[in-house]
Design an enzyme around this catalytic site. Structure first.
Site, PDB file in Angstrom:
ATOM      1  CG  ASN A  65     -92.892 -32.620  17.537  1.00  9.82           C
ATOM      2  OD1 ASN A  65     -92.888 -33.570  17.642  1.00  9.82           O
ATOM      3  ND2 ASN A  65     -93.867 -31.394  17.463  1.00  9.82           N
ATOM      4  CB  ILE A  85    -103.904 -26.547  23.338  1.00 14.99           C
ATOM      5  CG1 ILE A  85    -103.914 -26.445  21.800  1.00 14.99           C
ATOM      6  CG2 ILE A  85    -105.043 -27.440  23.923  1.00 14.99           C
ATOM      7  CD1 ILE A  85    -103.696 -27.965  21.272  1.00 14.99           C
ATOM      8  CE  LYS A  92     -95.232 -25.095  28.216  1.00 15.95           C
ATOM      9  NZ  LYS A  92     -94.866 -26.190  27.229  1.00 15.95           N
ATOM     10  CE  LYS A 147     -97.744 -22.564  27.776  1.00 15.31           C
ATOM     11  NZ  LYS A 147     -98.182 -22.472  26.393  1.00 15.31           N
TER      12      LYS A 147
END
Length: 425
Positions: free
Chosen positions: A210, A308, A338, A342
């Protein structure tokens, strides 16, 4: 605003060929907004003239302790009063010995003894002189007295030898000086950061990646180190220089980064996941270059990469976690979802089209209380503000080193053999 705006620095120069680097350093300090007064020893004037340093600093240069330009003939007192720091660069073997033993036999030495401000020294000498037991004893005494030593470093020396004793380069000294004046809310805290892109192999010559430059993550690593933290940076492929004092671990793919992070997480108090980690990878990367054919392009199958941040956040007793979300639309909605998904206390969001590859950014912080936008600013300024926010948000007792951290300026804040040259005297 420049990083040294409003600071008055007394630059002391001793005899050594590295004095030519001080000329560049003084100019760069002024670019950062500092007011610079130069004091030279007689030996220093053998290598570079006071006229040169006056032209560069725009202010009178002092050599003589009885300088008649000072009305009360007390330059050794007047020059340090109101100064934010004295920076001796280069600092010779002889000068370090004199200050270590309290000698006041010229203007600069007397100024150091009579100072009312912090003192930093940048040693520069032959490798044998630096390694001499007497020099090492003097260096240890200077540190014990609260004097900050920046360097020396390894490299080529003017005598033709190679080894430790070389003066740090001007831009590195400048970065250390700027860092010295930054607040230290994370003194002793261990911070783990990811930065940059990942690259997922398709074949030996092609990857999926990216456009992340890594600038934001590297700025956060620098800001955390400036704040006193012990910083480890796990970096994907970038062309950026590692911030001074930061331990860098290179990672190529998402799985490489995952492995490096999990190896460092047990020692981390704070984890800041800035890297733009690829969500997918090719299921079966080819061992040989995929050849172009006249027919249809090859079909690639993908599998999901490990998450991760979510993995670290789920660890029992794991570090305080901060995530990043670069979105192209509906930033508030996606960032909020998000953060909740998470299971992390703080997430930093921005619009990818406004930030990727740029030198400035607009960050929005998301937590249980909602959204907290920061102004558009340089990535380093934004990183410093983020680090300050993280320091304020760390739960009491979660990081033992916070409770034991000495107040800046206290004698206990000065280690006898400091792991970092940024401890406040």
């Amino acid at each position: 605003m420049a990083d040294l705006t409003g600071k008055r620095i007394v630059v002391g120069m001793t005899g050594g060929v590295a004095a030519y680097k001080t000329a560049e350093l003084v100019r760069r300090m002024m670019d950062e907004g500092a007011t610079v007064d130069v004091v030279m020893t007689e030996a220093a004037t053998k290598f570079i003239t006071p006229v040169t340093m006056q032209a560069l600093s725009g202010r009178p240069v002092f050599v003589d302790p009885w300088d008649p330009r000072v009305p009360n003939n007390m330059a050794h007192i007047d020059l340090s009063r109101g100064a934010d720091a004295i920076l001796v660069v280069p600092a010779s073997t002889n000068f370090m010995a004199r200050v270590a033993h309290g000698f006041a036999d010229d203007l600069l030495a007397t100024l150091c003894v009579a100072r009312a401000c912090p003192l930093l020294m940048v040693p520069a000498m032959n490798r044998e002189m630096w390694g001499n037991p007497a020099t090492q004893r003097n260096a240890a005494q200077l540190r014990a007295d609260g004097i900050v030593l920046l360097g020396p470093v390894d490299g080529d020396q003017a005598c033709g030898e190679v080894g430790s004793g070389r003066m740090m380069e001007p831009h590195d000294v400048l970065q250390e000086l700027i860092a010295f004046f930054q607040p230290k809310p994370l003194q002793g805290v261990r911070v783990l950061i990811t930065a940059g892109p990942t690259a997922e192999p398709i074949d030996p010559v092609r990857v999926l990646t990216n456009v992340s430059s890594g600038k934001m993550g590297y700025a956060i690593a620098r800001a955390a180190r400036e704040a006193g933290a012990d910083v480890t940076l796990v970096s994907g492929p970038t062309a950026l220089a590692t911030p001074r004092g930061v331990l860098r671990i290179d990672a190529h793919s998402a799985r490489d980064m995952m492995s490096a992070v999990m190896g460092e997480t047990p020692r981390a108090d704070v984890f800041i996941a800035v890297a733009a980690v690829a969500d997918w990878r090719v299921a079966e990367a080819s061992a040989q270059k995929i050849k172009k054919t006249a027919g249809e392009p090859p079909t690639l199958s993908f599998v999901q990469n490990p998450d991760i941040l979510a993995t670290v956040a789920a660890l029992p007793g794991g570090p305080y976690c901060v995530g990043f979300a670069a979105e192209t639309e509906h930033l508030d909605q996606h960032a909020t979802e998000k953060r909740q998904r998470k299971g992390i206390p703080l997430l930093v969001g921005n619009l990818a089209q406004d930030a990727l590859g740029a030198d400035d950014t607009t960050l929005i912080l998301y937590d249980d209380q909602g959204r907290h936008p920061l102004p558009r600013q340089s990535k380093l300024a934004a990183a410093r503000e983020l680090i300050a926010q993280v320091a304020r948000r760390l739960p009491a007792g979660r990081v033992p080193t916070l409770a034991a951290r000495p107040a800046p300026g206290s004698p206990s804040a000065v280690p006898s053999a400091p792991p970092s040259p940024l401890s406040l005297p």
